[in-house]
Scaffold this motif. Structure first.
Motif, PDB file in Angstrom:
ATOM      1  N   SER A   1       0.849  -1.192   0.000  1.00 45.32           N
ATOM      2  CA  SER A   1       0.000   0.000   0.000  1.00 45.32           C
ATOM      3  C   SER A   1       0.883   1.239   0.000  1.00 45.32           C
ATOM      4  O   SER A   1       2.068   1.170   0.342  1.00 45.32           O
ATOM      5  CB  SER A   1      -0.945   0.002   1.212  1.00 45.32           C
ATOM      6  OG  SER A   1      -0.209  -0.015   2.412  1.00 45.32           O
TER       7      SER A   1
ATOM      8  N   GLY B   1       0.622   5.940  -0.088  1.00 46.76           N
ATOM      9  CA  GLY B   1      -0.131   7.182  -0.118  1.00 46.76           C
ATOM     10  C   GLY B   1       0.493   8.115  -1.140  1.00 46.76           C
ATOM     11  O   GLY B   1       1.700   8.376  -1.080  1.00 46.76           O
TER      12      GLY B   1
ATOM     13  N   THR C   1      -4.920   6.966  -0.771  1.00 44.45           N
ATOM     14  CA  THR C   1      -4.406   5.691  -0.303  1.00 44.45           C
ATOM     15  C   THR C   1      -4.635   4.641  -1.383  1.00 44.45           C
ATOM     16  O   THR C   1      -5.763   4.453  -1.837  1.00 44.45           O
ATOM     17  CB  THR C   1      -5.093   5.263   1.007  1.00 44.45           C
ATOM     18  OG1 THR C   1      -4.815   6.256   2.002  1.00 44.45           O
ATOM     19  CG2 THR C   1      -4.580   3.915   1.479  1.00 44.45           C
TER      20      THR C   1
END
Length: 114
Positions: free
Chosen positions: A62, A64, A75
């Motif tokens: 993941s 940002g 995100t």
């Protein structure tokens, strides 16, 4: 020409010391690369501001991504993609600290010297 194949997750480099960019293919104004991150972010005060379009797909992990003019980072999770048009200032605010974040980036309409 012989067909080429592989696995995007095979042989991941250690990104613990720094983000790793690997060119997978470059042809006619298009470059495809695998990016492996682990805890990296764009340096404070710096922005990417490219003269070409970039389409990114998060394959694992993941991150940002902050787009200039937006108040909060977007995100991204595995499976999410983002088109960054030429001139779209952006920065990576964070990537996962404990595991690999693997990106597939497609750079489109590259200048002749890229």
């Amino acid at each position: 020409m012989t067909p080429d194949s592989g696995n995007i997750h095979a042989g991941l480099p250690d990104a613990g010391r720094g983000e790793v960019f690997e060119e997978l293919l470059s042809r006619g104004g298009v470059r495809i690369e695998r990016i492996v991150s682990r805890g990296q972010a764009t340096a404070t005060g710096e922005w990417y501001d490219q003269g070409w379009d970039e389409w990114v797909l998060l394959l694992s992990g993941s991150a940002g991504v902050l787009i200039d003019g937006e108040k909060t980072p977007r995100t991204l999770q595995a499976g999410d993609y983002l088109l960054l048009p030429a001139g779209c200032r952006h920065r990576v605010e964070w990537t996962e600290q404990t595991g690999d974040t693997v990106w597939l980036a497609i750079h489109i309409d590259l200048p002749a010297n890229e």
